[in-house]
Design an enzyme around this catalytic site. Structure first.
Site, short mmCIF file in Angstrom:
data_model
loop_
_atom_site.label_atom_id
_atom_site.label_comp_id
_atom_site.label_asym_id
_atom_site.label_seq_id
_atom_site.Cartn_x
_atom_site.Cartn_y
_atom_site.Cartn_z
N SER A 193 27.33 44.90 7.71
CA SER A 193 27.17 44.85 8.98
C SER A 193 28.09 46.00 9.86
O SER A 193 28.05 46.58 9.71
CB SER A 193 28.08 43.76 9.49
N TRP A 233 22.19 36.55 14.16
CA TRP A 233 22.77 36.88 15.21
C TRP A 233 22.57 38.93 15.18
O TRP A 233 22.97 39.29 15.94
CB TRP A 233 24.59 36.97 14.77
N LYS A 242 26.77 49.37 10.37
CA LYS A 242 26.56 49.85 11.09
C LYS A 242 27.10 51.63 11.26
O LYS A 242 26.40 52.74 11.79
CB LYS A 242 26.98 49.07 12.69
N HIS A 281 24.36 36.23 6.03
CA HIS A 281 24.88 37.41 6.46
C HIS A 281 25.59 37.67 5.29
O HIS A 281 27.08 36.91 4.84
CB HIS A 281 25.25 37.30 7.75
C1 GCU Z 1 30.70 39.95 13.89
C2 GCU Z 1 30.27 41.22 14.74
C3 GCU Z 1 28.52 41.90 14.35
C4 GCU Z 1 29.12 41.91 12.75
C5 GCU Z 1 29.85 41.57 11.66
C6 GCU Z 1 30.44 41.93 11.18
O1 GCU Z 1 29.69 39.05 13.82
O2 GCU Z 1 30.22 40.36 16.01
O3 GCU Z 1 28.47 43.09 15.20
O4 GCU Z 1 28.23 43.52 12.20
O5 GCU Z 1 30.45 40.98 12.84
O6 GCU Z 1 30.62 42.82 10.65
O7 GCU Z 1 30.51 40.92 9.88
#
Ligand code: GCU
Length: 383
Positions: A221, A312, A225, A363
């Site tokens: 997540s 998402w 990134k 997720h």
């Molecule tokens: C939120 C955010 C995402 C990210 C996520 C996470 O949902 O919007 O961009 O990847 O948190 O880090 O769990």
């Protein structure tokens, strides 16, 4: 052309039409319109250009590499069949001293240096045990060791707390000049964590128990990134793994599915540089898109994974980034992801230098994901 070749050509042209619909920038086209034809041009011109575009408009610029006084404080303990190295990475800047924790669990009786997985852990210390005696799918350190890998985990919150604190804490407070106004391309939290991953690599690469030519950087997540940005910049990472990284990770920004640039900038104003906000609801104006972040990892190994319920993060957009990064890999003599249509769940694509899978479920970083990552690493590193 044989039947297979014909089918591949038709599929590729469908995907190409899709790329045109999305008006994606071409990874092999310089900003001035010249085509990148040679590996030399990629290395000397296009790769630096792309890195600079991502620094300027998305992640921001780290003001420092390895600090001059970077040092390591190590304590070693035995944990059954493994050795646990508890490491403090220390350094200082104009704003004071920094200390980042890193834990490495590695096989005790390995005959030669072992490959390693480095997890950028953005969660608090309380969510994991570095030697993972409690069974966590997020951090299955014992399982990694059982399969012959070192399991390194970085405490990202020590590098920079995951909070919109006006960049006062963490490495921003240490290295940024408080007398100067913050630049639009100043580093934010994701870039700070990526910097931390490179400092962890500074340690791993000097560790005689680790095979530094086989280190994977992994993140889930927001950590995914970060893994992509760390791997794009730091070519010491031989494999980059992005688990459910979504918006401004593996997912294409130009696809209006799930989280958008505006949503992420509004929700997490401390993750990216402030220049990125100029693209809120204007993804089309971005000089890059996220397939080019994956292209920056070429010709090294990269693995993108999605989860079926993680809308998402736009699972299909994550897959398409792998497809459209392909031409950069091919230019450098490596096969891309080997498909143009997103595979069914639990059908990992492991034939190219870009790997991908879709897992059924939500997720998270699951045991299934880790097993695929290790299978893919085995394929390349344990021949
Ligand atoms: C939120 C955010 C995402 C990210 C996520 C996470 O949902 O919007 O961009 O990847 O948190 O880090 O769990």
């Amino acid at each position: 052309m044989n039947f297979r070749g014909l089918i591949m050509m038709v599929l590729l042209s469908c995907a190409a039409a899709n790329a045109e619909d999305l008006r994606l920038p071409d990874p092999l086209m310089m900003q001035d319109g010249r085509r990148v034809e040679t590996t030399e041009q990629w290395r000397m011109e296009r790769r630096p250009e792309l890195i600079d575009l991502f620094r300027t408009h998305v992640y921001g610029r780290a003001p420092i590499g390895r600090p001059k006084d970077f040092a390591v404080d190590l304590s070693v303990t035995e944990k059954g069949n493994a050795i646990l190295e508890s490491v403090a990475l220390t350094f200082s800047g104009p704003g004071g001293k920094g200390k980042v924790r890193l834990y490495v669990l590695r096989p005790k009786n390995a005959e030669k240096p072992v490959p390693a997985f480095l997890l950028i852990n953005h969660r608090g210390m309380d969510t994991f045990d570095p030697s993972q005696m409690t069974n966590s799918s997020f951090w299955p350190a014992e399982r990694l060791v059982e399969r012959g890998y070192a399991a390194a985990i970085l405490v990202a919150q020590d590098v920079d707390p995951d909070a919109d604190d006006g960049f006062k804490n963490g490495v921003h407070g240490l290295f940024d000049d408080p007398a100067k106004p913050r630049a639009g391309d100043a580093w934010a939290t994701i870039a700070a964590w990526a910097w931390g991953a490179s400092r962890a690599m500074d340690y791993l690469e000097k560790n005689p128990a680790i095979d530094a030519t086989k280190v994977a950087v992994v993140g889930h997540s927001r950590g995914g990134k970060t893994a992509l940005w760390a791997g794009a910049q730091d070519e010491r990472f031989a494999l980059v793994i992005s688990n459910n990284s979504g918006c401004t990770g593996a997912a294409l920004s130009r696809r209006p599915v799930g989280e958008t640039v505006k949503k992420i900038n509004d929700g997490f104003p401390h993750w990216f540089c402030t220049n990125y906000r100029a693209f809120n609801d204007r993804e089309d104006a971005l000089p890059i898109d996220q397939h080019e972040l994956i292209a920056l990892i070429a010709p090294r190994l990269v693995y993108v994974a999605s989860a079926s319920e993680d809308t998402w993060a736009d699972p299909e957009g994550e897959f398409l980034s792998c497809v459209y990064a392909g031409p950069a890999y091919e230019l450098l003599g490596k096969p891309g992801v080997g498909a143009t249509v997103q595979p069914a769940p639990e059908t990992p694509l492991h034939s190219g230098a870009i790997a991908y899978h879709l897992r059924t479920g939500k997720h998270e970083l699951a045991a299934y994901d880790w097993e695929q990552y290790m299978d893919f690493a085995d394929l390349h590193w344990k021949k």
